[in-house]
Design an enzyme around this catalytic site. Structure first.
Site, PDB file in Angstrom:
ATOM      1  N   GLY A 153       0.350  -5.523   0.785  1.00 50.24           N
ATOM      2  CA  GLY A 153      -0.771  -5.705  -0.130  1.00 50.24           C
ATOM      3  C   GLY A 153      -0.421  -6.563  -1.332  1.00 50.24           C
ATOM      4  O   GLY A 153      -1.288  -7.243  -1.893  1.00 50.24           O
ATOM      5  N   GLU A 176       3.362  -5.358   7.854  1.00 49.31           N
ATOM      6  CA  GLU A 176       2.465  -4.325   8.408  1.00 49.31           C
ATOM      7  C   GLU A 176       2.630  -4.107   9.906  1.00 49.31           C
ATOM      8  O   GLU A 176       2.407  -3.002  10.394  1.00 49.31           O
ATOM      9  CB  GLU A 176       0.995  -4.702   8.127  1.00 49.31           C
ATOM     10  CG  GLU A 176       0.561  -4.515   6.695  1.00 49.31           C
ATOM     11  CD  GLU A 176       0.808  -5.737   5.819  1.00 49.31           C
ATOM     12  OE1 GLU A 176       0.205  -5.825   4.758  1.00 49.31           O
ATOM     13  OE2 GLU A 176       1.621  -6.601   6.205  1.00 49.31           O
ATOM     14  N   GLU A 189      -0.798  -9.984  -0.153  1.00 48.82           N
ATOM     15  CA  GLU A 189      -2.231 -10.260   0.020  1.00 48.82           C
ATOM     16  C   GLU A 189      -2.902 -10.534  -1.326  1.00 48.82           C
ATOM     17  O   GLU A 189      -3.796 -11.382  -1.424  1.00 48.82           O
ATOM     18  CB  GLU A 189      -2.905  -9.094   0.746  1.00 48.82           C
ATOM     19  CG  GLU A 189      -2.464  -9.003   2.206  1.00 48.82           C
ATOM     20  CD  GLU A 189      -3.176  -7.922   2.988  1.00 48.82           C
ATOM     21  OE1 GLU A 189      -4.120  -8.259   3.732  1.00 48.82           O
ATOM     22  OE2 GLU A 189      -2.801  -6.748   2.859  1.00 48.82           O
ATOM     23  N   ALA A 193       0.830  -1.210   0.000  1.00 48.02           N
ATOM     24  CA  ALA A 193       0.000   0.000   0.000  1.00 48.02           C
ATOM     25  C   ALA A 193       0.865   1.261   0.000  1.00 48.02           C
ATOM     26  O   ALA A 193       2.008   1.242   0.453  1.00 48.02           O
ATOM     27  CB  ALA A 193      -0.913  -0.001   1.222  1.00 48.02           C
TER      28      ALA A 193
END
Length: 266
Positions: A72, A97, A75, A26
């Site tokens: 991300g 994170e 993910e 992100a």
């Protein structure tokens, strides 16, 4: 994704147009904006919806990972059916994170334990460390490794032929996420976390373990629990301060490369 769902091809490979990496994760600056506007919950929900739509595609999906694959990016790879990683030393896969005072909020904390088993998944998310392609393969995080030149070809072949994960990996993914196993594994994980960080100073690791322990039911319920927990963490002073530290580190790195003109240090 809507178009692919309507007119599904035989297989889908996600590869980066960059030569040096897959996805860095992100945009942290954007994340700060969401925090300032109070829209983090909405941003998490949008991300979860996109990746859930990807996971629901009728075609087989494969992530072709070369270079950095973080947050991300990991993910997104987890939302695919299969993952192929290049054997290049630059390939690193991780979910860092926790270093920003949160934990994976786009479905990562839900999907990873069921893919590689809860103990390994919690270890990766609680430490924020990254894995090489071979280490990721050994844990079951990726299904194949390949030379960089053959990465997309290998991914395409996997999309068309498919693969069955080893029985032990599938069994551990199921067993370690049953209600009984969660009640046993969670206190052990919390004890390890407590040795390294106090809850009042560093709430994210505790929230990750407790949400995983308590969130049962279908995918929708587990994603909702993840979203609610991460949105709450994102507004804590810990998360804001760790994001500030991240930007200070980035500033230091960029300053370090310049010609400083220093010729002697006392």
């Amino acid at each position: 994704l809507e178009r692919l769902a309507i007119d599904p091809p035989k297989g889908i490979v996600f590869a980066s147009g960059k030569d040096n990496g897959f996805i860095a994760g992100a945009d942290i600056k954007e994340f700060q904006d969401f925090d300032a506007k109070g829209t983090i919950g909405g941003a998490l929900q949008r991300g979860q919806q996109v990746f859930q739509r990807l996971a629901s595609l009728p075609s087989p999906t494969v992530a072709a990972i070369h270079g950095f694959c973080m947050g991300g990016g990991t993910e997104l790879a987890l939302a695919c059916d299969y993952r192929v990683a290049s054997k290049d030393p630059s390939t690193r896969i991780g979910l860092p994170e926790v270093k920003l005072g949160i934990y994976p909020g786009w479905g990562g904390s839900v999907r990873l334990p069921r893919l590689i088993g809860a103990p390994d998944a919690l270890d990766l998310m609680l430490t924020g460390r990254s894995l090489s392609a071979s280490a990721a393969r050994a844990k079951g995080l990726v299904d194949r490794t390949a030379e960089k030149a053959m990465l997309v070809d290998t991914a395409a072949a996997l999309a068309l032929k498919g693969a069955t994960r080893p029985l032990r990996q599938r069994f551990m993914g199921w067993l370690t996420n049953t209600w009984a196993a969660r009640q046993v594994i969670a206190p052990m994980s919390l004890k390890q976390v407590a040795r390294k960080a106090r809850r009042e100073h560093y709430p994210a690791p505790y929230a990750l373990v407790e949400t995983w322990k308590n969130a049962g039911g279908g995918m929708g319920r587990r994603l909702a629990a993840e979203r609610k927990s991460v949105a709450k963490l994102a507004g804590t002073p810990t998360a804001r301060n760790l994001i500030r530290v991240f930007f200070l580190q980035e500033r230091l790195k960029s300053a370090g490369g310049k010609d400083h003109g220093i010729s002697r240090v006392h």
